[in-house]
Design an enzyme around this catalytic site. Sequence first.
Site, mmCIF file in Angstrom:
data_model
loop_
_atom_site.group_PDB
_atom_site.id
_atom_site.type_symbol
_atom_site.label_atom_id
_atom_site.label_comp_id
_atom_site.label_asym_id
_atom_site.label_seq_id
_atom_site.Cartn_x
_atom_site.Cartn_y
_atom_site.Cartn_z
ATOM 1 N N TYR A 59 -17.574 -124.283 44.295
ATOM 2 C CA TYR A 59 -16.411 -124.490 43.435
ATOM 3 C C TYR A 59 -15.592 -125.720 43.837
ATOM 4 O O TYR A 59 -14.553 -125.976 43.259
ATOM 5 C CB TYR A 59 -15.510 -123.262 43.468
ATOM 6 N N ASP B 181 -20.381 -112.060 49.741
ATOM 7 C CA ASP B 181 -21.780 -112.118 50.172
ATOM 8 C C ASP B 181 -21.934 -112.782 51.535
ATOM 9 O O ASP B 181 -22.782 -112.383 52.329
ATOM 10 C CB ASP B 181 -22.609 -112.879 49.137
ATOM 11 N N HIS C 207 -25.089 -126.082 45.589
ATOM 12 C CA HIS C 207 -25.107 -125.240 44.401
ATOM 13 C C HIS C 207 -23.780 -125.338 43.661
ATOM 14 O O HIS C 207 -22.747 -125.720 44.220
ATOM 15 C CB HIS C 207 -25.437 -123.784 44.735
ATOM 16 N N TYR D 63 -14.120 -117.204 34.759
ATOM 17 C CA TYR D 63 -12.998 -116.688 35.548
ATOM 18 C C TYR D 63 -12.688 -117.604 36.721
ATOM 19 O O TYR D 63 -11.639 -117.471 37.359
ATOM 20 C CB TYR D 63 -13.304 -115.275 36.052
ATOM 21 N N ARG D 64 -13.557 -118.563 36.991
ATOM 22 C CA ARG D 64 -13.450 -119.407 38.180
ATOM 23 C C ARG D 64 -14.435 -120.547 37.985
ATOM 24 O O ARG D 64 -15.510 -120.344 37.416
ATOM 25 C CB ARG D 64 -13.830 -118.570 39.406
#
Length: 609
Positions: A148, A208, A451, A532-533
């Site tokens: 992100y 995670d 990623h 949402y993000r």
Amino acid sequence: MTTEFSFPPPPTLTSKHSGIPERLLDVGVESKNRLLSKRTVPESMPRQGELPRLPPDTTRAEFNQAIGELRQILGEEHVEINDKPLVDGWYVEHPNTHDAFHIALQEDLVSSAVVYPGSVEEVQAIVRWANKHKIPIYPVSMGRNIGYGGTAPRVPGSVVIDLGRRMNRILNIDADNASCLVEPGVSYFALYEEVQRRALPLWIDTPDVGGGSVLGNAIDRGVGYTPYGDHFANHCGLEVVLPNGELLRTGMGALPGKGGADNPTWQSFQPAYGPYSDGIFSQSNFGIVVRMGMWLMPEVGHQSYVITFPREEDFPQIVEIIRPLAQQRVLGNIPQLRHVIQELATTAKAKSDFYSGTGPMPRDVIREQASKLPLGDVSWVFYGTQYGDPASIATQLDLIRKAFSKIQGAKMLFPEDLPPEHYLHSRVNVCSGVPVLRELDWLNWVPNAAHLFFSPIVPTRGKDAQIVHDIVVRLHAKYGFDLIPTLCVAGREMHYIVNIVYDRSSLDEKRRAAACMREMIAEAATEGYGEYRTHILFADMVAGTYSWGNNALMRFNETIKDALDPNGILAPGRNGIWPKRFRGKGWEILGSEVEDALEGKGIGPKCRP
């Protein structure tokens, strides 16, 4: 250790607040060596231009003078100029100067400096300094918002405030109240180890991977997998430095405690009296959260399991069966529904170990390779955990088994049915509050792996899930990426999280990943599904999809931003919220600007032709 490469071991918690526990050192060494051994490019590339990158509207002389003042405030050793090579590092050794998983060029989103406050008072002093010099600041807790944007400031040249290095205390664990109070630098690893050290019958809820900030993840509305998996919903009480340097406590903390102590109900009741203000400090740039209360889960019996489904077309029926089970609270946690390709990725092997061709791995190859793994030739894999005493768990499992038996070929397996290296054993830990590193394994999928997450919210209905799934399947095929989806499922909504894994050394893969991301955001929004993000480079686009009522939500956010931060110094652009100083002046990214940056055009209005 099986790899022929040997890199310095990662730090442990005993030597560094951001390290890994001693219990995971061997795992961490192997994970780091395995990943870095797949690097095909130098650790760092020569930087361009005069260094450091200056904040906007600031001359070098003004910057030098301002930095001199900041060093007097914090001490010379707690102010670092970002003029050295940019190194992407490894998970617990990531940079705080840029995004380790850069989707634009590595040096596009860089800080001018990084500062390390050691107290709330020093955070306040930094904020006042920023207002004086009109220099944007960008606070991070530990900088592990990977996928992100990491630690990268949205406005290049901002000063990053690394809150974690010196503000990493567990201020309180209240065993009776099952709660804690933490600073930004407390990781899930650190909190778990402290609970264990005190032998408390409490669980934390971990994502995670366990190296991130407990505070930072909750503020960004991250999720875990126990019944306490909604992290922001389970926070209780904030202490916030506002953009003018003032200090605010939310919830019951606004009521002074006896004799100057903290109010005893601060971590017990969230709203207090009057408007509930905590929400405006999540996913925003309205303040710097320096302390946060968090609820912990009382220890309980648990049983993890996996259910496999044989056909791709089972997908909507699986979702339809999940919904009533989740709404009736039969499902014990926030379960995951994954595609079988993740069974390949979580072996820590490279894609090339399974497939030598180019482009996405064909479905028949996935089937062939999956048939060699413990779960066999299946299409969808459901990971769940039940909680309670043995009798109640047995009843729950019977209900779940019966419900999913409606899908021909569905099969339920338990940890004892699978070899110790299988991913289910990692889920047992995560779903009982034990932070681990296993989820890093799929970064071995491609060389120099990074990623990017596409994370829309989808109703827990088969038809809705299928609409979004069809969009991402088609666009991943168009842009040549393997589709690696994980659905975190609740009773009324699912976080449909798509993981675009790309080679960060390849400009072509970055360009395709950015284009795929843009099209998924646009097409999903057209169908009524929003994220949402998101990554900081796509925040403007995502924020723009929430346009009901002539952009009433954004106009509301901008009104708050301008009132609290008239100088526009605090994280401008974070989550698409721009202060008046920057708004409408070319900073927004609404089209192909990310791909354009890969042509050397940079990020920001002065970089454009």
